[in-house]
Design a protein around this motif. Structure first.
Motif, PDB file in Angstrom:
ATOM      1  N   VAL A   1      16.777   4.672  14.188  1.00  0.00           N
ATOM      2  CA  VAL A   1      15.272   4.912  13.555  1.00  0.00           C
ATOM      3  C   VAL A   1      15.206   5.368  12.225  1.00  0.00           C
ATOM      4  N   LEU A   2      16.236   6.324  12.025  1.00  0.00           N
ATOM      5  CA  LEU A   2      16.116   6.864  10.672  1.00  0.00           C
ATOM      6  C   LEU A   2      16.482   5.933   9.427  1.00  0.00           C
ATOM      7  N   ILE A   3      17.311   4.898   9.761  1.00  0.00           N
ATOM      8  CA  ILE A   3      17.964   3.891   8.734  1.00  0.00           C
ATOM      9  C   ILE A   3      16.612   3.285   8.403  1.00  0.00           C
ATOM     10  N   ILE A   4      15.651   3.003   9.247  1.00  0.00           N
ATOM     11  CA  ILE A   4      14.330   2.549   8.900  1.00  0.00           C
ATOM     12  C   ILE A   4      13.623   3.079   8.219  1.00  0.00           C
ATOM     13  N   MET A   5      13.724   4.426   8.257  1.00  0.00           N
ATOM     14  CA  MET A   5      12.997   5.460   7.484  1.00  0.00           C
ATOM     15  C   MET A   5      13.578   5.323   5.848  1.00  0.00           C
ATOM     16  N   GLY A   6      14.767   5.284   5.997  1.00  0.00           N
ATOM     17  CA  GLY A   6      15.591   5.249   4.379  1.00  0.00           C
ATOM     18  C   GLY A   6      14.861   4.148   3.556  1.00  0.00           C
ATOM     19  N   ALA A   7      15.054   2.764   4.407  1.00  0.00           N
ATOM     20  CA  ALA A   7      14.870   1.656   3.827  1.00  0.00           C
ATOM     21  C   ALA A   7      13.223   1.478   3.501  1.00  0.00           C
ATOM     22  N   SER A   8      12.363   2.297   4.295  1.00  0.00           N
ATOM     23  CA  SER A   8      11.173   2.120   4.266  1.00  0.00           C
ATOM     24  C   SER A   8      10.585   3.016   2.896  1.00  0.00           C
ATOM     25  N   ALA A   9      11.359   4.233   2.620  1.00  0.00           N
ATOM     26  CA  ALA A   9      11.408   5.065   1.411  1.00  0.00           C
ATOM     27  C   ALA A   9      11.089   4.205   0.063  1.00  0.00           C
ATOM     28  N   ALA A  10      12.108   3.176   0.200  1.00  0.00           N
ATOM     29  CA  ALA A  10      12.292   2.538  -1.095  1.00  0.00           C
ATOM     30  C   ALA A  10      11.042   1.593  -1.086  1.00  0.00           C
ATOM     31  N   PHE A  11      10.429   1.347   0.027  1.00  0.00           N
ATOM     32  CA  PHE A  11       9.322   0.276  -0.081  1.00  0.00           C
ATOM     33  C   PHE A  11       8.026   1.096  -0.273  1.00  0.00           C
ATOM     34  N   SER A  12       8.188   2.367   0.089  1.00  0.00           N
ATOM     35  CA  SER A  12       6.985   3.196  -0.020  1.00  0.00           C
ATOM     36  C   SER A  12       6.755   3.350  -1.443  1.00  0.00           C
ATOM     37  N   TYR A  13       7.965   3.642  -2.242  1.00  0.00           N
ATOM     38  CA  TYR A  13       7.956   3.659  -3.686  1.00  0.00           C
ATOM     39  C   TYR A  13       7.249   2.667  -4.596  1.00  0.00           C
ATOM     40  N   ILE A  14       7.382   1.313  -3.872  1.00  0.00           N
ATOM     41  CA  ILE A  14       6.780   0.250  -4.406  1.00  0.00           C
ATOM     42  C   ILE A  14       5.234   0.526  -4.191  1.00  0.00           C
ATOM     43  N   PHE A  15       5.045   1.049  -3.081  1.00  0.00           N
ATOM     44  CA  PHE A  15       3.346   1.081  -2.861  1.00  0.00           C
ATOM     45  C   PHE A  15       2.810   2.161  -4.049  1.00  0.00           C
ATOM     46  N   ALA A  16       3.775   3.245  -4.227  1.00  0.00           N
ATOM     47  CA  ALA A  16       3.191   4.193  -5.263  1.00  0.00           C
ATOM     48  C   ALA A  16       3.127   3.397  -6.553  1.00  0.00           C
ATOM     49  N   ILE A  17       4.158   2.639  -7.191  1.00  0.00           N
ATOM     50  CA  ILE A  17       4.198   1.926  -8.460  1.00  0.00           C
ATOM     51  C   ILE A  17       2.728   0.980  -8.386  1.00  0.00           C
ATOM     52  N   GLU A  18       2.524   0.383  -7.270  1.00  0.00           N
ATOM     53  CA  GLU A  18       1.559  -0.547  -7.303  1.00  0.00           C
ATOM     54  C   GLU A  18       0.108   0.174  -7.119  1.00  0.00           C
ATOM     55  N   ARG A  19       0.082   1.426  -6.881  1.00  0.00           N
ATOM     56  CA  ARG A  19      -1.070   2.304  -6.513  1.00  0.00           C
ATOM     57  C   ARG A  19      -1.684   1.464  -5.406  1.00  0.00           C
ATOM     58  N   VAL A  20      -0.739   1.348  -4.266  1.00  0.00           N
ATOM     59  CA  VAL A  20      -1.577   0.757  -3.265  1.00  0.00           C
ATOM     60  C   VAL A  20      -2.301   1.640  -2.522  1.00  0.00           C
ATOM     61  N   PRO A  21      -2.228   3.105  -2.165  1.00  0.00           N
ATOM     62  CA  PRO A  21      -3.094   4.017  -1.710  1.00  0.00           C
ATOM     63  C   PRO A  21      -4.392   3.842  -2.347  1.00  0.00           C
ATOM     64  N   ALA A  22      -4.433   3.875  -3.644  1.00  0.00           N
ATOM     65  CA  ALA A  22      -5.714   3.999  -4.514  1.00  0.00           C
ATOM     66  C   ALA A  22      -6.651   2.529  -4.184  1.00  0.00           C
ATOM     67  N   HIS A  23      -5.649   1.456  -4.372  1.00  0.00           N
ATOM     68  CA  HIS A  23      -6.628   0.164  -3.791  1.00  0.00           C
ATOM     69  C   HIS A  23      -7.017   0.236  -2.431  1.00  0.00           C
ATOM     70  N   VAL A  24      -6.266   0.582  -1.465  1.00  0.00           N
ATOM     71  CA  VAL A  24      -6.741   0.657   0.053  1.00  0.00           C
ATOM     72  C   VAL A  24      -8.096   1.534   0.099  1.00  0.00           C
ATOM     73  N   ILE A  25      -7.954   2.671  -0.465  1.00  0.00           N
ATOM     74  CA  ILE A  25      -9.066   3.649  -0.684  1.00  0.00           C
ATOM     75  C   ILE A  25     -10.153   3.067  -0.971  1.00  0.00           C
ATOM     76  N   SER A  26     -10.202   2.242  -2.453  1.00  0.00           N
ATOM     77  CA  SER A  26     -11.434   1.847  -3.103  1.00  0.00           C
ATOM     78  C   SER A  26     -11.859   0.490  -2.258  1.00  0.00           C
ATOM     79  N   GLY A  27     -10.881  -0.212  -1.591  1.00  0.00           N
ATOM     80  CA  GLY A  27     -11.206  -1.593  -0.759  1.00  0.00           C
ATOM     81  C   GLY A  27     -12.068  -0.838   0.548  1.00  0.00           C
ATOM     82  N   LEU A  28     -11.665   0.081   0.835  1.00  0.00           N
ATOM     83  CA  LEU A  28     -12.473   0.775   2.259  1.00  0.00           C
ATOM     84  C   LEU A  28     -13.534   1.437   1.852  1.00  0.00           C
TER      85      LEU A  28
END
Lengths: 430, 158
Positions: free
Chosen positions: A282-309
């Motif tokens: 389970v937690l190795i997925i968490m480690g891998a996903s952390a790398a991906f979450s950082y991409i979300f931060a770089i691409e400002r995904v949360p802000a895009h999702v919020i403005s879309g919603l």
């Protein structure tokens, strides 16, 4: 959001569906992004992976997994089934009701839907079949009732959501209690309706007498005290989640070794190995996903999702319904833990923007993604139950339909009436 | 009878993570007990337990690769013709081996750069702790390559 990220996400989902283990699909997608991008380096990726895992509160997960495994292997499951038999065996569709009550009690100790569904499928489904219940119905009730576990403390999903979204894990735990009880009530009601129509009888001729109940209660008293201890520990505020988890681990070990005498050195060694494997996968997925979450931060995904919603609606109930629909669909094709880990920070951002309580969001997301474990193609609970009972997926899904409708109706009710989840955390003032 | 490399791999990715789990439980339990009974803590307890935990997760994940128990979706493969399904499974294993190999290189570089930095409490070079990353990814790459090789041999034999 760049085209590169969209391609990356599509590639990741396709890889998962084609059978690439989730952790490698996520790592592969993250590597592709970091190696193709201009301003990022794979060293940043490693930094994200190691930082996400080097967290003391995360240690609660192996401790609770250890406690759950001790419970499952220490013969405690059989005692709890015997207790449930005495309590609800005389109801209509008695054995199916036993399966639901067993899920409620076992869920409060293991926090794992798969572990709970496996116990029901192995022990109760053959008994249900001997009493004339259809294989599909027996398998469906075992699977549907196991959804109680991930919503109750000590749920791994709630711990992950709390740590990733910076929400109080204690509040999430307390917030999960009422929804878990409601899942049990929904399942028991559906069992009762189906049992009446198909004439599935009780397994006891009359309700248990006082001495019978006392005897069954005594047999599993020490095991039943674990969830009580957990809730009291949370309420007292004297211990952190990690400390409570280690106390729960030692408590279950002491009960199995000293009171029930079912765990020796050999069993303990197997439990330690199982704990390490379960936690790692389970937690190795968490480690891998952390790398991906950082991409979300770089691409400002949360802000895009919020403005879309926000463009669709500013009403939090509309947003919750939309999120529920999206997560239900996503949960059917992508492993729930991966979605939870990737999406938790984004979801907490959405909750804050639209005035949704993060505790409500955590419990809803957990229940929502757990429903995905019942359906193809990624339904891990469905596969576990069907592989143990030998039930065909088509028959399983037909019998699951009423439970699925009930659970989705409950999900909508929990979205529309936040107080159902929130009154207990507010009342206990955690 | 298992071969020597198999037994060594089992010690590294199954026995060591189990021992680390026991170590973490004992360490944190002792810390809780000491803090509540004597108002003291185990020296470097939190730091040691978190690093041991990271080691456990990574070595355990290497074991999961060897045993083939990582979470995966396998519904479609079961419905495909056997040859296609076997080909797809082999392709998935090759993908995993390549990703693990690239991660071995990346994490090796990361670990090498961390020797001149020290941990907060014990002040030991971080390289000691971070070497688990290339070691585990290396083991994962080896395990998935081995799965491919075995699948090819089995395919040829059948």
């Amino acid at each position: 959001m760049s085209t590169l990220l969209i391609l990356d996400l599509v590639g990741m989902i396709v890889a998962m569906v084609l059978g690439v283990p989730v952790v490698f699909a996520v790592l592969g997608a993250a590597l592709f992004y970091y190696l193709s991008g201009d301003n990022t380096s794979t060293l940043v990726m490693m930094q994200q992976v190691q930082t996400s895992l080097r967290s003391f509160p995360l240690l609660a997960i192996p401790f609770f997994v250890f406690a759950g495994t001790v419970m499952a292997k220490g013969g405690i499951a059989e005692r709890i089934i015997a207790f449930a038999y005495v309590m609800v065996g005389h109801w209509r569709g008695g054995l199916a009701q036993v399966a639901v009550l067993n899920s409620l009690i076992m869920g409060s100790m293991s926090g794992s839907a798969v572990a709970d569904a496996a116990v029901d499928a192995r022990v109760l489904v053959p008994q249900m079949q001997r009493h004339g219940y259809s294989l599909g119905f027996s398998s469906a009730v075992s699977a549907a009732s196991s959804l109680i576990a991930p919503v109750l403390p000590p749920s791994t999903s709630l711990i992950l959501f709390g740590l990733l979204g910076q929400v109080s894990v204690a509040q999430l735990f307390i917030g999960g209690v009422v929804p878990a009880l409601l899942i049990a009530i929904v399942c028991m009601t559906i069992v009762n309706i189906i049992a009446t129509r198909r004439n599935y009888g009780s397994v006891r001729s009359a309700s248990a007498t006082g001495p019978e109940m006392a005897s069954a209660f005594r047999a599993c008293f020490w095991a039943l005290m674990m969830p009580v201890m957990l809730l009291l520990g949370l309420r007292s505020g004297l211990f952190t989640i990690t400390e409570l988890a280690v106390i729960a681990a030692l408590y279950t070990l002491a009960v199995s070794v000293l009171a029930y005498r079912t765990v020796g050195w050999r069993e303990l060694w197997d439990i330690l190995k199982d704990t390490a494997t379960t936690t790692s996968t389970v937690l190795i997925i968490m480690g891998a996903s952390a790398a991906f979450s950082y991409i979300f931060a770089i691409e400002r995904v949360p802000a895009h999702v919020i403005s879309g919603l926000s463009a669709i609606s500013e009403n939090k109930y509309v947003i919750l319904l939309l999120l529920n629909m999206a997560l239900l669909l996503l949960g059917m094709i992508v492993e729930g833990a991966a979605i939870m880990i990737l999406a938790a920070p984004v979801l907490v951002g959405i909750a804050q923007h639209f005035g949704i309580d993060p505790v409500q969001m955590g419990v809803l997301v957990t229940l929502n993604l757990t429903i995905g474990t019942l359906t193809p193609p990624v339904g891990i609970v469905m596969f576990t139950v069907c592989s143990i009972t030998g039930c065909r997926v088509g028959e399983f899904l037909r019998e699951l339909a009423p439970f699925l409708c009930g659970l989705i109706a409950l999900l909508i009710a929990l979205s529309m009436i936040p107080e159902i989840i929130l009154f207990l955390p507010h009342w206990t003032a955690l | 009878m298992r071969s020597l490399p198999d037994r060594v791999a089992q010690i590294v990715d199954e026995v060591v993570p189990a021992l680390l789990t026991a170590f973490i439980i004992v360490l944190v339990a002792a810390d809780v007990l000491l803090r509540n009974a004597l108002g003291r803590t185990v020296p470097y307890g939190i730091e040691l337990s978190t690093y041991a935990f990271v080691w456990m997760v990574f070595l355990g994940a290497a074991g999961a690769s060897r045993k083939g128990v990582h979470f995966q979706v396998d519904l479609f493969q079961e419905r495909l013709p056997e040859r296609v399904s076997r080909g797809l499974a082999a392709a998935a294993q090759i993908f995993c081996a390549v990703v693990a190999l690239v991660m071995t290189h990346t994490s090796w570089e990361y670990a090498m750069r961390s020797w001149n930095r020290t941990s907060e409490g014990m002040e030991l070079p971080l390289g000691y702790f971070y070497m688990v990353f290339p070691a585990s990814f290396g083991l994962m790459a080896f395990a998935h390559a081995l799965h491919v090789w075995r699948a090819l041999r089995k395919g040829r034999a059948s």
